[in-house]
Design an enzyme around this catalytic site. Structure first.
Site, PDB file in Angstrom:
ATOM      1  N   ASN A 102      -4.321  11.777   3.260  1.00  0.00           N
ATOM      2  CA  ASN A 102      -5.739  11.975   3.556  1.00  0.00           C
ATOM      3  C   ASN A 102      -6.138  13.432   3.353  1.00  0.00           C
ATOM      4  OD1 ASN A 102      -5.554   9.335   4.259  1.00  0.00           O
ATOM      5  ND2 ASN A 102      -5.594   9.675   6.472  1.00  0.00           N
ATOM      6  N   VAL A 103      -7.410  13.605   3.002  1.00  0.00           N
ATOM      7  CA  VAL A 103      -7.914  14.955   2.748  1.00  0.00           C
ATOM      8  C   VAL A 103      -8.906  15.372   3.835  1.00  0.00           C
ATOM      9  CG1 VAL A 103      -7.566  14.750   0.250  1.00  0.00           C
ATOM     10  CG2 VAL A 103      -9.780  14.071   1.237  1.00  0.00           C
ATOM     11  N   HIS A 119      -2.267  15.043  -0.893  1.00  0.00           N
ATOM     12  CA  HIS A 119      -3.330  14.969  -1.899  1.00  0.00           C
ATOM     13  C   HIS A 119      -4.354  16.087  -1.730  1.00  0.00           C
ATOM     14  CE1 HIS A 119      -2.399  10.429  -2.680  1.00  0.00           C
ATOM     15  NE2 HIS A 119      -1.621  11.234  -3.376  1.00  0.00           N
ATOM     16  N   CYS A 127     -14.150  27.286  -6.919  1.00  0.00           N
ATOM     17  CA  CYS A 127     -15.017  27.362  -8.096  1.00  0.00           C
ATOM     18  C   CYS A 127     -14.195  27.007  -9.338  1.00  0.00           C
ATOM     19  CB  CYS A 127     -15.606  28.770  -8.232  1.00  0.00           C
ATOM     20  SG  CYS A 127     -16.492  28.998  -9.788  1.00  0.00           S
ATOM     21  N   SER A 189      -1.830   1.574   1.981  1.00  0.00           N
ATOM     22  CA  SER A 189      -1.497   0.383   1.187  1.00  0.00           C
ATOM     23  C   SER A 189      -0.216   0.626   0.387  1.00  0.00           C
ATOM     24  CB  SER A 189      -2.651   0.058   0.238  1.00  0.00           C
ATOM     25  OG  SER A 189      -2.855   1.144  -0.648  1.00  0.00           O
ATOM     26  N   ASN A 213      -0.197  -1.336  10.439  1.00  0.00           N
ATOM     27  CA  ASN A 213      -1.243  -1.716   9.487  1.00  0.00           C
ATOM     28  C   ASN A 213      -1.718  -3.126   9.837  1.00  0.00           C
ATOM     29  OD1 ASN A 213      -2.662  -2.409   6.994  1.00  0.00           O
ATOM     30  ND2 ASN A 213      -1.487  -0.784   5.996  1.00  0.00           N
ATOM     31  N   PRO A 214      -3.019  -3.390   9.822  1.00  0.00           N
ATOM     32  CA  PRO A 214      -3.470  -4.762  10.099  1.00  0.00           C
ATOM     33  C   PRO A 214      -3.013  -5.749   9.026  1.00  0.00           C
ATOM     34  CG  PRO A 214      -5.334  -3.226  10.058  1.00  0.00           C
ATOM     35  CD  PRO A 214      -4.135  -2.465   9.590  1.00  0.00           C
ATOM     36  N   ALA A 232      -4.549   1.364  13.829  1.00  0.00           N
ATOM     37  CA  ALA A 232      -3.707   2.515  14.144  1.00  0.00           C
ATOM     38  C   ALA A 232      -3.923   3.039  15.569  1.00  0.00           C
ATOM     39  CB  ALA A 232      -3.956   3.624  13.134  1.00  0.00           C
TER      40      ALA A 232
HETATM   41  P1  OAD Z   1      -5.869   2.516   0.885  1.00  0.00           P
HETATM   42  O1  OAD Z   1      -7.343   2.380   0.990  1.00  0.00           O
HETATM   43  O2  OAD Z   1      -5.222   2.139  -0.387  1.00  0.00           O
HETATM   44  O3  OAD Z   1      -5.179   1.661   2.037  1.00  0.00           O
HETATM   45  C1  OAD Z   1      -5.642   1.695   3.363  1.00  0.00           C
HETATM   46  C2  OAD Z   1      -4.707   0.870   4.211  1.00  0.00           C
HETATM   47  O4  OAD Z   1      -5.113   1.004   5.560  1.00  0.00           O
HETATM   48  C3  OAD Z   1      -4.699  -0.628   3.886  1.00  0.00           C
HETATM   49  O5  OAD Z   1      -3.375  -1.086   3.776  1.00  0.00           O
HETATM   50  C4  OAD Z   1      -5.406  -1.254   5.093  1.00  0.00           C
HETATM   51  O6  OAD Z   1      -4.891  -2.550   5.407  1.00  0.00           O
HETATM   52  C5  OAD Z   1      -5.075  -0.264   6.187  1.00  0.00           C
HETATM   53  N1  OAD Z   1      -6.024  -0.205   7.319  1.00  0.00           N
HETATM   54  C6  OAD Z   1      -7.335  -0.529   7.359  1.00  0.00           C
HETATM   55  N2  OAD Z   1      -7.845  -0.309   8.583  1.00  0.00           N
HETATM   56  C7  OAD Z   1      -6.843   0.190   9.342  1.00  0.00           C
HETATM   57  C8  OAD Z   1      -6.738   0.626  10.707  1.00  0.00           C
HETATM   58  N3  OAD Z   1      -7.774   0.619  11.535  1.00  0.00           N
HETATM   59  N4  OAD Z   1      -5.530   1.070  11.113  1.00  0.00           N
HETATM   60  C9  OAD Z   1      -4.455   1.087  10.292  1.00  0.00           C
HETATM   61  N5  OAD Z   1      -4.502   0.694   9.018  1.00  0.00           N
HETATM   62  C10 OAD Z   1      -5.676   0.252   8.537  1.00  0.00           C
HETATM   63  O7  OAD Z   1      -5.541   4.026   1.302  1.00  0.00           O
HETATM   64  P2  OAD Z   1      -4.255   4.904   0.939  1.00  0.00           P
HETATM   65  O8  OAD Z   1      -3.025   4.088   0.983  1.00  0.00           O
HETATM   66  O9  OAD Z   1      -4.327   6.106   1.789  1.00  0.00           O
HETATM   67  O10 OAD Z   1      -5.715   9.113  -3.595  1.00  0.00           O
HETATM   68  O11 OAD Z   1      -4.576   5.287  -0.550  1.00  0.00           O
HETATM   69  C11 OAD Z   1      -3.714   6.190  -1.201  1.00  0.00           C
HETATM   70  C12 OAD Z   1      -4.471   7.045  -2.162  1.00  0.00           C
HETATM   71  O12 OAD Z   1      -5.281   6.224  -3.012  1.00  0.00           O
HETATM   72  C13 OAD Z   1      -5.475   7.968  -1.526  1.00  0.00           C
HETATM   73  O13 OAD Z   1      -4.902   9.141  -1.022  1.00  0.00           O
HETATM   74  C14 OAD Z   1      -6.406   8.266  -2.663  1.00  0.00           C
HETATM   75  C15 OAD Z   1      -6.566   6.857  -3.178  1.00  0.00           C
HETATM   76  O14 OAD Z   1      -6.931   6.718  -4.491  1.00  0.00           O
HETATM   77  C16 OAD Z   1      -6.379   9.974  -4.375  1.00  0.00           C
HETATM   78  O15 OAD Z   1      -7.582  10.057  -4.351  1.00  0.00           O
HETATM   79  C17 OAD Z   1      -5.503  10.800  -5.259  1.00  0.00           C
END
Ligand code: OAD
Length: 254
Positions: A102-103, A119, A127, A189, A213-214, A232
């Site tokens: 996360n950012v 990330h 800039c 995910s 994770n749900p 979470a």
């Molecule tokens: P995703 O959006 O791919 O996945 C989010 C995950 O969180 C899913 O598996 C959901 O089931 C889960 N989720 C949803 N609500 C939740 C809750 N309340 N508690 C716990 N889990 C929950 O996000 P990331 O895996 O972080 O990269 O995605 C990875 C990267 O893809 C990001 O950093 C970004 C994106 O493209 C870049 O931008 C380079």
């Protein structure tokens, strides 16, 4: 919730726990995830708006479609129980490092000190012309795209698709994954590499992999030892209260 007690026991016995977090941990803070229902990539094509080539080719479009909304959301986002729970685990001496995709800076806001921003970070803009920096929350975005005094366009210090993971982050993350005995994989995910490979590294070194994770993920069957299906914040609260009970009932060493 099934497996919450097991996770508390595994963490109580752990000497070096590490967490890998993703967008899901910030959902309860009002930040939408990328994939799945209500996800950002359902509305916009990441190759068109989150790729470094898109930013170079058409920064104005990327600002209008992606960055502007992110700034509005992230400027006011606050940590939730998921973030504060992990910060608490660090204070207890159990959790050593958080590797976050996360950012949004919410782990640091919650008080976590050892966080690797895999990330990059949205907290600062750079800039694209002179590399000058400014804190994102102080950036005036009344004109899009916002420009530096030199005329160059500001970009967030996040990793866009097609860009390298900062080498130091990659080295430190691999090291953390190799050193841990428990890895909490929270709200990701696990579809984006190389971040999704960190639990595999940990698993190969004998660590217990616990997913929160749900939904099931790419790791659930093959890599994770078990999953706690839930949000979470709620799950972290459950784990912490079980952990406190275990600790308060443990015999005190002579
Ligand atoms: P995703 O959006 O791919 O996945 C989010 C995950 O969180 C899913 O598996 C959901 O089931 C889960 N989720 C949803 N609500 C939740 C809750 N309340 N508690 C716990 N889990 C929950 O996000 P990331 O895996 O972080 O990269 O995605 C990875 C990267 O893809 C990001 O950093 C970004 C994106 O493209 C870049 O931008 C380079």
């Amino acid at each position: 919730m099934e497996n919450v007690l097991q996770a508390a026991k595994d963490l109580a016995a752990s000497r070096h726990a590490v967490a890998l977090t993703g967008a899901g941990i910030s959902v309860e803070s009002g930040i939408p995830p990328f994939r799945g229902k209500g996800g950002l990539w359902e509305k916009i094509d990441p190759m068109e708006y989150a790729h470094i080539e898109a930013l170079r080719r058409n920064p104005e479009a990327v600002w209008r479609v992606l960055i502007q909304d992110m700034k509005t959301t992230l400027d006011t986002a606050r940590p939730n129980d998921g973030h504060t729970g992990l910060a608490q685990l660090e204070k207890m001496g159990i959790l050593k490092t958080i590797i976050t995709q996360n950012v949004d800076g919410l782990h640091q806001l919650a008080g976590s000190r050892h966080t690797i921003e895999f990330h990059g970070s949205f907290a600062w803009m750079r800039c694209m012309n002179c590399s000058n920096r400014i804190e994102t929350r102080y950036l005036d975005i009344s004109v899009i795209p916002p420009r530096c005094a030199c005329g160059g366009i500001w970009r967030p210090e996040c990793v866009f698709f097609g860009e390298e993971i900062p080498p130091r982050c990659l080295i430190d993350s691999k090291h953390a994954a190799m050193s841990c005995d428990v890895m909490l994989v929270v709200g990701t995910s696990a579809e984006v590499q190389p971040a999704a490979y960190m639990p595999v590294i940990a698993k190969n070194r004998g660590a217990t992999i616990i997913e929160i994770n749900p939904e099931k993920t790419a790791l659930t069957r093959s890599v994770s030892d078990y999953i706690i299906r839930g949000k979470a914040g709620e799950v972290m609260n459950g784990i912490l209260s079980a952990l406190n009970q275990i600790r308060s009932s443990a015999p005190v060493d002579g």
